[in-house]
Scaffold this motif. Structure first.
Motif, PDB file in Angstrom:
ATOM      1  N   LEU A 125       0.760  -0.813  -0.099  1.00  0.00           N
ATOM      2  CA  LEU A 125       0.072   0.070  -0.156  1.00  0.00           C
ATOM      3  C   LEU A 125       0.930   1.380   0.087  1.00  0.00           C
ATOM      4  O   LEU A 125       2.532   1.763   0.737  1.00  0.00           O
ATOM      5  N   THR A 126       0.264   2.102  -0.697  1.00  0.00           N
ATOM      6  CA  THR A 126       0.674   2.971  -0.280  1.00  0.00           C
ATOM      7  C   THR A 126       1.318   4.082   0.569  1.00  0.00           C
ATOM      8  O   THR A 126      -0.441   3.295   1.538  1.00  0.00           O
ATOM      9  N   PRO A 127       1.541   5.560   1.451  1.00  0.00           N
ATOM     10  CA  PRO A 127       0.828   6.003   2.165  1.00  0.00           C
ATOM     11  C   PRO A 127      -0.902   6.398   2.361  1.00  0.00           C
ATOM     12  O   PRO A 127      -1.350   5.870   3.282  1.00  0.00           O
ATOM     13  N   SER A 128      -1.085   7.195   1.027  1.00  0.00           N
ATOM     14  CA  SER A 128      -2.149   7.418   1.434  1.00  0.00           C
ATOM     15  C   SER A 128      -3.877   6.406   1.066  1.00  0.00           C
ATOM     16  O   SER A 128      -3.993   5.894   1.692  1.00  0.00           O
ATOM     17  N   GLU A 129      -3.365   5.131   0.576  1.00  0.00           N
ATOM     18  CA  GLU A 129      -3.902   3.827   0.463  1.00  0.00           C
ATOM     19  C   GLU A 129      -3.410   3.151   2.395  1.00  0.00           C
ATOM     20  O   GLU A 129      -5.243   2.440   2.484  1.00  0.00           O
ATOM     21  N   LYS A 154      10.343   5.315  19.189  1.00  0.00           N
ATOM     22  CA  LYS A 154      10.315   5.951  20.023  1.00  0.00           C
ATOM     23  C   LYS A 154      10.652   7.294  19.608  1.00  0.00           C
ATOM     24  O   LYS A 154      10.052   8.311  19.460  1.00  0.00           O
ATOM     25  N   ARG A 155      11.878   7.666  18.561  1.00  0.00           N
ATOM     26  CA  ARG A 155      12.428   8.802  17.666  1.00  0.00           C
ATOM     27  C   ARG A 155      10.986   9.272  17.008  1.00  0.00           C
ATOM     28  O   ARG A 155      11.017  10.328  16.449  1.00  0.00           O
ATOM     29  N   GLY A 156      10.230   8.674  16.313  1.00  0.00           N
ATOM     30  CA  GLY A 156       9.139   8.340  15.138  1.00  0.00           C
ATOM     31  C   GLY A 156       8.089   7.773  14.849  1.00  0.00           C
ATOM     32  O   GLY A 156       8.563   6.572  14.728  1.00  0.00           O
ATOM     33  N   HIS A 157       6.707   7.734  15.270  1.00  0.00           N
ATOM     34  CA  HIS A 157       6.180   5.920  14.585  1.00  0.00           C
ATOM     35  C   HIS A 157       4.395   6.524  14.219  1.00  0.00           C
ATOM     36  O   HIS A 157       4.273   8.154  14.269  1.00  0.00           O
ATOM     37  N   VAL A 158       3.359   5.882  12.894  1.00  0.00           N
ATOM     38  CA  VAL A 158       2.635   6.598  12.549  1.00  0.00           C
ATOM     39  C   VAL A 158       1.535   6.120  14.001  1.00  0.00           C
ATOM     40  O   VAL A 158       1.567   5.210  15.272  1.00  0.00           O
ATOM     41  N   ILE A 159       0.803   7.316  14.557  1.00  0.00           N
ATOM     42  CA  ILE A 159      -0.066   7.260  15.412  1.00  0.00           C
ATOM     43  C   ILE A 159      -0.527   6.309  14.977  1.00  0.00           C
ATOM     44  O   ILE A 159      -1.703   5.569  14.679  1.00  0.00           O
ATOM     45  N   ALA A 201      11.707   1.177   7.664  1.00  0.00           N
ATOM     46  CA  ALA A 201      12.088   2.215   7.323  1.00  0.00           C
ATOM     47  C   ALA A 201      11.687   2.763   6.054  1.00  0.00           C
ATOM     48  O   ALA A 201      11.376   3.980   5.861  1.00  0.00           O
ATOM     49  N   LEU A 202      12.306   1.504   5.138  1.00  0.00           N
ATOM     50  CA  LEU A 202      12.540   2.060   3.416  1.00  0.00           C
ATOM     51  C   LEU A 202      11.506   1.272   2.913  1.00  0.00           C
ATOM     52  O   LEU A 202      10.765   1.019   1.502  1.00  0.00           O
ATOM     53  N   ILE A 208       7.861   3.894   6.413  1.00  0.00           N
ATOM     54  CA  ILE A 208       7.955   5.414   7.775  1.00  0.00           C
ATOM     55  C   ILE A 208       8.680   7.054   6.814  1.00  0.00           C
ATOM     56  O   ILE A 208       7.979   7.657   7.024  1.00  0.00           O
ATOM     57  N   ASN A 209       9.585   6.243   6.248  1.00  0.00           N
ATOM     58  CA  ASN A 209       9.853   7.425   5.530  1.00  0.00           C
ATOM     59  C   ASN A 209       9.108   8.201   3.951  1.00  0.00           C
ATOM     60  O   ASN A 209       9.074   9.081   4.044  1.00  0.00           O
ATOM     61  N   ALA A 210       8.608   7.149   3.301  1.00  0.00           N
ATOM     62  CA  ALA A 210       7.325   7.204   2.601  1.00  0.00           C
ATOM     63  C   ALA A 210       6.459   8.226   2.846  1.00  0.00           C
ATOM     64  O   ALA A 210       5.656   9.659   3.523  1.00  0.00           O
ATOM     65  N   TRP A 211       6.003   7.924   4.378  1.00  0.00           N
ATOM     66  CA  TRP A 211       4.952   8.184   5.034  1.00  0.00           C
ATOM     67  C   TRP A 211       4.927  10.127   5.131  1.00  0.00           C
ATOM     68  O   TRP A 211       4.149  10.772   5.603  1.00  0.00           O
TER      69      TRP A 211
END
Length: 121
Positions: free
Chosen positions: A18-22, A44-49, A79-80, A106-109
């Motif tokens: 899936l793409t981030p928008s999907e 911890k540095r950052g993630h999807v809510i 990550a990628l 997460i980079n694409a997000w």
């Protein structure tokens, strides 16, 4: 040529990515659960809510967490986008019918301008 080979490899290993928008659409429409398979430090540095952290190397140790979401769609990201398809394949072998890898991780997000939870947020 490498991009095409990478996409085919991902489809064969982990199904549709899936793409981030999907992923957002699936989450909003069907209450999908995001699963972050990066290390706890990266999480911890950052993630999807709303994501849960299940490091790919410790998948077996998180059986209870995974069993709670087995009957709903799950969106796996790294990550990628390289590790998630292999995790999706393992989840499908464990009976997850709707497990999807997120293309680009997460980079694409973040590249799509979508929000993440960080230590300061």
């Amino acid at each position: 040529m490498l991009l095409i080979a990478n996409e085919l490899h991902g489809i064969l290993r982990g199904g549709k990515r899936l793409t981030p928008s999907e992923a957002v659409r699936l989450s909003n429409d069907r209450d999908a659960q995001f699963i972050d398979v990066r290390s706890p430090a990266d999480f911890k540095r950052g993630h999807v809510i709303g994501a849960v952290n299940v490091p790919s190397a410790k998948l077996d140790e998180h059986k209870k967490v995974l069993d709670k979401v087995k009957n709903k769609p799950v969106i796996v990201y790294c990550a990628l986008g390289g590790t998630a398809p292999a995790v999706v394949e393992k989840l499908r072998q464990r009976g997850f019918e709707e497990a999807y890898a997120m293309r680009g991780g997460i980079n694409a997000w973040q590249g799509a301008g979508l929000p993440i939870r960080t230590p300061s947020s």
